[in-house]
Design a protein around this motif. Structure first.
Motif, PDB file in Angstrom:
ATOM      1  N   ASP A 142       0.565  -0.672   0.317  1.00  0.00           N
ATOM      2  CA  ASP A 142       0.143   0.055   0.085  1.00  0.00           C
ATOM      3  C   ASP A 142       0.888   1.290  -0.095  1.00  0.00           C
ATOM      4  N   TYR A 143       1.846   1.343   0.801  1.00  0.00           N
ATOM      5  CA  TYR A 143       2.931   2.418   0.721  1.00  0.00           C
ATOM      6  C   TYR A 143       3.568   2.605  -0.709  1.00  0.00           C
ATOM      7  N   LEU A 144       3.763   1.568  -1.347  1.00  0.00           N
ATOM      8  CA  LEU A 144       4.189   1.180  -2.715  1.00  0.00           C
ATOM      9  C   LEU A 144       3.551   1.696  -3.743  1.00  0.00           C
ATOM     10  N   GLU A 145       2.457   1.606  -3.310  1.00  0.00           N
ATOM     11  CA  GLU A 145       1.726   1.888  -4.858  1.00  0.00           C
ATOM     12  C   GLU A 145       1.407   3.726  -4.529  1.00  0.00           C
ATOM     13  N   GLN A 146       1.821   3.647  -3.663  1.00  0.00           N
ATOM     14  CA  GLN A 146       0.623   5.606  -3.681  1.00  0.00           C
ATOM     15  C   GLN A 146       2.240   6.013  -5.025  1.00  0.00           C
ATOM     16  N   PHE A 147       3.085   5.232  -4.635  1.00  0.00           N
ATOM     17  CA  PHE A 147       4.485   6.175  -6.292  1.00  0.00           C
ATOM     18  C   PHE A 147       4.115   5.728  -7.404  1.00  0.00           C
ATOM     19  N   TRP A 148       3.338   4.801  -7.711  1.00  0.00           N
ATOM     20  CA  TRP A 148       2.972   3.904  -8.852  1.00  0.00           C
ATOM     21  C   TRP A 148       2.583   4.484  -9.908  1.00  0.00           C
TER      22      TRP A 148
END
Length: 116
Positions: free
Chosen positions: A81-87
């Motif tokens: 979830d944290y990394l998906e914000q940068f996707w």
């Protein structure tokens, strides 16, 4: 204060913790088994497991006189979830880089016609 996802990533930044974490997908393991696999003392494994538990990356269940550790999907979900914000911005940057690369490597069709 770091988010849960950041805590998971921070916990996995340590190579020994990452090795312990990577040893668990196939089956639950006891501290002694993990110590043998990773090549550190049981005491060190216990300390690393505490950090992994706090990051919600592993869970423990009692099994007689020992504790078995296994992966906790919540921590991986937190990290995802944290990394998906940068996707979206990463995809946009990738698309821009591809577009730029195509522009730089595409031969000028007029130059091809005049040389042919």
């Amino acid at each position: 204060m770091p988010t849960k996802g950041v805590r998971a990533l921070e916990a996995l930044a340590d190579p020994t913790r990452r090795a312990i974490f990577e040893a668990l997908p196939t089956a639950p393991l006891a501290v002694g088994d993990l110590a043998k696999l990773v090549g550190v003392t049981s005491s060190a494994v216990s300390q690393h497991l505490r950090v992994l538990r706090e990051a919600r990356l592993v869970m423990m269940r009692p099994d007689g006189n020992r504790h078995l550790y296994f992966l906790d999907p919540r921590g991986l979900g937190d990290a995802r979830d944290y990394l998906e914000q940068f996707w979206p911005s990463a995809l946009a940057a990738y698309a821009a880089a591809l577009s730029s690369a195509r522009t730089e490597t595409t031969p000028d069709t007029n130059a091809q016609r005049s040389s042919g």
